[in-house]
Motif scaffolding. Structure first.
Motif, mmCIF file in Angstrom:
data_model
loop_
_atom_site.group_PDB
_atom_site.id
_atom_site.type_symbol
_atom_site.label_atom_id
_atom_site.label_comp_id
_atom_site.label_asym_id
_atom_site.label_seq_id
_atom_site.Cartn_x
_atom_site.Cartn_y
_atom_site.Cartn_z
ATOM 1 N N TYR A 106 -12.219 26.205 -10.844
ATOM 2 C CA TYR A 106 -12.634 26.538 -12.209
ATOM 3 C C TYR A 106 -13.959 27.309 -12.285
ATOM 4 C CZ TYR A 106 -8.825 23.634 -13.833
ATOM 5 O OH TYR A 106 -7.571 23.115 -14.068
ATOM 6 N N SER A 107 -14.664 27.451 -11.149
ATOM 7 C CA SER A 107 -15.929 28.183 -11.159
ATOM 8 C C SER A 107 -15.859 29.502 -10.404
ATOM 9 C CB SER A 107 -17.039 27.317 -10.557
ATOM 10 O OG SER A 107 -16.838 27.145 -9.166
ATOM 11 N N GLY A 108 -14.896 29.602 -9.469
ATOM 12 C CA GLY A 108 -14.822 30.807 -8.651
ATOM 13 C C GLY A 108 -15.786 30.797 -7.476
ATOM 14 N N LEU A 109 -16.605 29.747 -7.356
ATOM 15 C CA LEU A 109 -17.507 29.635 -6.216
ATOM 16 C C LEU A 109 -16.711 29.334 -4.954
ATOM 17 C CD1 LEU A 109 -20.256 27.416 -7.917
ATOM 18 C CD2 LEU A 109 -20.344 29.890 -7.545
ATOM 19 N N SER A 110 -17.269 29.697 -3.803
ATOM 20 C CA SER A 110 -16.583 29.424 -2.544
ATOM 21 C C SER A 110 -16.469 27.919 -2.350
ATOM 22 C CB SER A 110 -17.325 30.049 -1.369
ATOM 23 O OG SER A 110 -18.529 29.361 -1.119
ATOM 24 N N ILE A 111 -15.433 27.496 -1.623
ATOM 25 C CA ILE A 111 -15.216 26.069 -1.406
ATOM 26 C C ILE A 111 -16.371 25.467 -0.616
ATOM 27 C CG2 ILE A 111 -13.823 26.504 0.653
ATOM 28 C CD1 ILE A 111 -13.349 23.636 -1.888
ATOM 29 N N GLY A 112 -16.914 26.221 0.350
ATOM 30 C CA GLY A 112 -18.040 25.724 1.129
ATOM 31 C C GLY A 112 -19.265 25.483 0.266
ATOM 32 N N PHE A 113 -19.504 26.387 -0.688
ATOM 33 C CA PHE A 113 -20.656 26.234 -1.573
ATOM 34 C C PHE A 113 -20.459 25.057 -2.520
ATOM 35 C CE2 PHE A 113 -23.238 27.515 -5.336
ATOM 36 C CZ PHE A 113 -24.477 27.495 -4.716
ATOM 37 N N CYS A 114 -19.223 24.850 -2.965
ATOM 38 C CA CYS A 114 -18.932 23.716 -3.845
ATOM 39 C C CYS A 114 -19.162 22.389 -3.123
ATOM 40 C CB CYS A 114 -17.494 23.794 -4.353
ATOM 41 S SG CYS A 114 -17.171 25.176 -5.472
ATOM 42 N N VAL A 115 -18.743 22.319 -1.862
ATOM 43 C CA VAL A 115 -18.995 21.113 -1.065
ATOM 44 C C VAL A 115 -20.497 20.899 -0.922
ATOM 45 C CG1 VAL A 115 -18.782 20.089 1.229
ATOM 46 C CG2 VAL A 115 -16.812 21.228 0.190
#
Length: 292
Positions: A155-164
């Motif tokens: 829902y944000s478009g941020l990379s999965i690594g950055f979300c973690v």
């Protein structure tokens, strides 16, 4: 001609025995993670991210058993992910969300071999990374904030690594407030060691991989990549350096948790296929990171 190395027979992908083996890896990895958590991280108040880190903080604040906290977070997060992201996680994520806290409960009296925060961060990080790597090799998941990160990613478009990293950062910052800033610094060391250990076990979880595949079974491998792995690919024209025969080189970019799946699919079609895997630090485009 070069001598061929003897090969152990591979378990057929999708077979009952292969599926059972993946569940064994899920349980084994969860047990290693739980033992590391109880032996090193939790006794030394090192909350290095994830639901386990949250449970360490909650234990300090309320005295609630970490396993109870983990169940209390894992199950609702899984149900939310199931609702928002669909049924892509399957049974393994549900099992992992329950099994890991159970392993934490079963190993809660294991005792700690050290009260040095630095040693605890290093060895705890190694144990968590080893366990996670084994779980990932079994194409499993322990749920928790990893699923929450995937929701944020969608829902944000941020990379999965950055979300973690966002969720882990919140946990570590909270540990600085509940414990001490020094504990948070040790938690960062533990998180770094965990990441590097996963790199060793799972061939680089934090980076995408570029795979170059050369095989006589090009059409069949193309189909399993497109339909089973659900990844696109690019076919490059090449020629053998010795034979000068024309060859098709398939190039496919995969995420870290897809590496094991890709190798199994290629091996199931052509055990003699030549596969080259190399790291790439940034991938822009559909299925990966959005263009800035």
């Amino acid at each position: 001609m070069p001598r061929k190395e003897p090969r152990l027979p591979a378990l057929p992908v999708g077979s009952a025995l292969h599926t059972a083996f993946e569940y064994v890896l899920l349980v084994l990895g969860s047990l290693i993670m739980a033992a590391s958590f109880n032996a090193f991280l939790n006794p030394n108040q090192i909350a290095s991210g994830g639901v386990s880190g949250v449970s360490t903080i909650v234990l300090q604040l309320t005295g609630l058993n970490p396993a109870i906290t983990q169940w209390g977070l894992n199950i609702p997060i899984f149900l939310l992910a199931l609702w928002l992201l669909g049924g892509q996680f399957g049974v393994k994520a549900a099992v992992g969300s329950i099994v890991f806290p159970l392993c934490v409960l079963l190993t809660s009296h294991i005792g700690t071999p050290t009260h040095s925060p630095l040693l605890a961060a290093v060895y705890g990080g190694i144990g968590i990374g080893l366990g996670l790597g084994i779980v990932f090799r079994g194409r499993g998941s322990t749920g928790g904030l990893g699923l929450a990160a995937q929701i944020l990613h969608k829902y944000s478009g941020l990379s999965i690594g950055f979300c973690v990293a966002i969720f882990d950062g919140i946990v570590i910052l909270s540990s600085a407030l509940v414990f001490t800033p020094e504990n948070a610094l040790y938690a960062m060391i533990g998180l770094f060691v965990t990441t590097k250990t996963i790199d060793v076990v799972q061939l680089g979880f934090n980076y995408a991989k570029v795979a170059f595949i050369i095989s006589e079974q090009t059409d069949a491998i193309r189909q399993v990549i497109l339909h089973d792995l659900d990844r696109g690919l690019t076919e490059l024209n090449g020629s053998g350096g010795y034979t000068r025969e024309s060859r098709t080189v398939m190039m496919v970019v995969v995420k870290q948790n897809e590496v094991t799946r890709l190798k199994m699919l290629v091996r199931s079609v052509d055990p003699q296929a030549f596969v080259i895997l190399s790291e790439t630090n940034e991938v822009l485009g559909e299925g990966f990171k959005r263009h800035a």
